[in-house]
Design a protein around this motif. Structure first.
Motif, short mmCIF file in Angstrom:
data_model
loop_
_atom_site.label_atom_id
_atom_site.label_comp_id
_atom_site.label_asym_id
_atom_site.label_seq_id
_atom_site.Cartn_x
_atom_site.Cartn_y
_atom_site.Cartn_z
N TYR A 80 0.82 -1.21 0.00
CA TYR A 80 0.00 0.00 0.00
C TYR A 80 0.85 1.27 0.00
O TYR A 80 0.62 2.18 -0.77
CB TYR A 80 -0.94 -0.02 1.21
CG TYR A 80 -1.82 1.20 1.33
CD1 TYR A 80 -2.95 1.32 0.54
CD2 TYR A 80 -1.53 2.21 2.24
CE1 TYR A 80 -3.78 2.43 0.64
CE2 TYR A 80 -2.34 3.32 2.34
CZ TYR A 80 -3.45 3.43 1.54
OH TYR A 80 -4.27 4.54 1.64
N GLU A 83 2.98 3.04 -3.29
CA GLU A 83 2.39 3.87 -4.33
C GLU A 83 2.97 3.54 -5.70
O GLU A 83 3.24 4.42 -6.52
CB GLU A 83 2.57 5.36 -4.00
CG GLU A 83 1.88 5.76 -2.72
CD GLU A 83 2.13 7.20 -2.31
OE1 GLU A 83 2.96 7.88 -2.94
OE2 GLU A 83 1.48 7.63 -1.36
N TRP A 105 -3.03 -5.20 -1.37
CA TRP A 105 -3.03 -3.97 -2.16
C TRP A 105 -2.25 -4.15 -3.46
O TRP A 105 -1.57 -3.25 -3.94
CB TRP A 105 -2.45 -2.79 -1.37
CG TRP A 105 -3.18 -2.50 -0.09
CD1 TRP A 105 -2.78 -2.87 1.16
CD2 TRP A 105 -4.42 -1.81 0.07
NE1 TRP A 105 -3.69 -2.44 2.09
CE2 TRP A 105 -4.70 -1.78 1.45
CE3 TRP A 105 -5.30 -1.20 -0.81
CZ2 TRP A 105 -5.85 -1.17 1.96
CZ3 TRP A 105 -6.43 -0.60 -0.31
CH2 TRP A 105 -6.70 -0.60 1.07
N THR A 108 -1.66 -1.75 -6.67
CA THR A 108 -0.69 -0.65 -6.73
C THR A 108 0.61 -1.03 -7.43
O THR A 108 1.39 -0.16 -7.79
CB THR A 108 -0.36 -0.11 -5.32
OG1 THR A 108 0.29 -1.13 -4.56
CG2 THR A 108 -1.61 0.36 -4.60
#
Length: 154
Positions: A80, A83, A105, A108
């Motif tokens: 996460y 980015e 996540w 990303t």
């Protein structure tokens, strides 16, 4: 093909993860996505328990990658905070280390994900219930979904 499974409580989410663990194979990659509190880490906990890992599983938000030893090594990632910037982390190297990689996540870092993998999108229905949208990429993962989902959920 896309599959949908609804779990009604925490125990069913853990059971779903354990059913996937039962069909594990070296270099398996599972990508988990969903909002905060959707159950990504709960899924990893269930998978880890079934691997025989007794350590407490927490999201590696600040360490990015946690490694655990079980029947197969488990490489638990939370990307996460990256980015999308994975430079110098060697994430791709984990895909071929003979263990299971579970990435929270994962959207990303989609540019570096292997073409063959299992994508699981978790959506919150209400306080207890979750919807799992499961998409296999590659024949090995299609077979995995057939073994797990047809036998237990469909």
């Amino acid at each position: 093909m896309e599959y949908k499974v609804v779990t009604n409580n925490l125990e069913e989410t853990i059971e779903l993860a354990q059913n996937f663990e039962a069909e594990k194979f070296p270099n398996m990659v599972i990508c988990l996505d969903g909002e905060l509190g959707a159950g990504k880490t709960t899924f990893v906990k269930g998978f880890a328990q079934a691997l025989g890992i007794t350590e407490n599983i927490t999201s590696p938000t600040f360490t990015i990658i946690k490694e655990y030893n079980g029947e197969l090594p488990l490489f638990h990632m939370d990307v996460y905070r990256l980015e999308g910037n994975t430079e110098g982390l060697g994430i791709e190297e984990y895909f071929n280390r003979g263990g299971v990689v579970i990435i929270e996540w994962s959207e990303t870092i989609k540019d570096i994900l292997p073409a063959e993998r299992l994508d699981i999108k978790i959506k919150v229905i209400d306080e207890d219930r979750r919807s799992f949208i499961i998409t296999p990429h590659g024949s090995k993962y299609e077979e995995l979904c057939g073994d797990v989902l047809w036998n237990h959920y469909l």
